[in-house]
Write an enzyme that holds these catalytic residues in place. Structure first.
Site, mmCIF file in Angstrom:
data_model
loop_
_atom_site.group_PDB
_atom_site.id
_atom_site.type_symbol
_atom_site.label_atom_id
_atom_site.label_comp_id
_atom_site.label_asym_id
_atom_site.label_seq_id
_atom_site.Cartn_x
_atom_site.Cartn_y
_atom_site.Cartn_z
ATOM 1 N N CYS A 1 0.813 -1.221 0.000
ATOM 2 C CA CYS A 1 0.000 0.000 0.000
ATOM 3 C C CYS A 1 0.842 1.266 0.000
ATOM 4 O O CYS A 1 0.597 2.198 -0.768
ATOM 5 C CB CYS A 1 -0.986 -0.023 1.165
ATOM 6 N N HIS B 1 -6.231 1.457 -3.765
ATOM 7 C CA HIS B 1 -5.281 1.043 -2.738
ATOM 8 C C HIS B 1 -4.875 -0.401 -2.980
ATOM 9 O O HIS B 1 -5.542 -1.145 -3.725
ATOM 10 C CB HIS B 1 -5.903 1.201 -1.340
ATOM 11 N N HIS C 1 -2.224 1.269 6.914
ATOM 12 C CA HIS C 1 -2.682 1.188 5.529
ATOM 13 C C HIS C 1 -2.858 2.595 4.967
ATOM 14 O O HIS C 1 -3.159 3.545 5.697
ATOM 15 C CB HIS C 1 -4.005 0.425 5.450
#
Length: 257
Positions: free
Chosen positions: A159, A223, A211
């Site tokens: 990510c 993402h 994240h």
């Protein structure tokens, strides 16, 4: 100080000096680093651009003296474009991934580690003032790229590697990890104020940021989670329609441009 430069297309950066150790990131061809500790099979390094630490296997880089390092730091670089590129001569061919920085002469040649290599391929076309108009299109080009912990390329990415790579194409430097990226930028206070290219950060049950994703508009995010994917997002977090539940809890939104 001792310095080095990576001489292979894409190599693992390990947490410890062993192949079985966690891959914390990857080092791209031409990336520069400070050598901290040299062992028989592995070398501890600090990447110059991000201060990231790890171990690289010996044989995957060459040492540079301070004068050579300064030439790179003072030199002008190009960035390999989305279609990738090749550095070639009569005996060697290196396939380079998107986002690799290359230092070329006016004749499109790079001399490194005793080799004179010609570049054939795509050059990244973007500049910083195109960020708002072009970032969504570039990010979408990575859709369905597989997730890879520590990955930084179209062959596998995580990510924060995704946000770091996409931003770098517009000459915007981000740290390697999501929690480090969240420490930068300006906070966006309301969901309604989100703009394309803003980064949204998400935390775990302990409150640690784990994240990050790139906003395509105020309620759509791209993402890396299993793969680079597009999901809806609201004030609670990312809603994964395939799972029919929220997969990530929103912590903060940041703007860098």
């Amino acid at each position: 100080m001792n310095y080095g430069i990576c001489t292979l297309a894409l190599v693992p950066l390990r947490l410890e000096q062993a192949h079985r150790s966690e891959m914390v990131s990857q080092v791209l061809f031409g990336e520069l680093f400070e050598i901290l500790d040299k062992q028989p099979d592995w070398t501890s390094i600090r990447l110059l651009e991000t201060d990231y630490l790890g171990w690289i296997q010996n044989g995957q880089f060459v040492k540079l003296d301070e004068e050579e390092m300064q030439r790179y730091l003072d030199g002008k670089f190009h960035m390999v474009g989305r279609q990738g590129g090749l550095l070639i001569n009569d005996t060697k061919q290196l396939a380079l991934c998107h986002g690799t920085k290359i230092y070329l002469t006016d004749e499109n040649v790079w001399q490194i580690a005793g080799d004179k290599l010609s570049y054939q391929g795509d050059i990244n076309p973007y500049i910083r003032n195109q960020f708002k108009t072009e970032i969504a299109q570039l990010a979408l080009a990575y859709k369905d790229t597989p997730y890879l912990w520590g990955g930084r390329s179209q062959w596998g990415i995580d990510c924060s590697g995704f946000s770091q790579l996409i931003y770098s194409c517009f000459d915007l430097s981000l740290p390697r990890d999501a929690y480090q990226q969240a420490e930068m930028g300006q906070t966006v206070d309301f969901i309604s104020e989100i703009k394309v290219g803003d980064l949204a950060f998400f935390d775990n049950a302990e409150g640690r940021i784990t994240h990050v994703g790139i906003m395509l508009d105020r309620d759509t995010i791209i993402h890396a989670s299993a793969k680079v994917r597009i999901d809806r997002m609201d004030s609670e977090g990312i809603f994964n329609q395939e799972l029919n539940r929220y997969s990530h809890r929103l912590r903060i939104i940041k703007r860098y441009v």
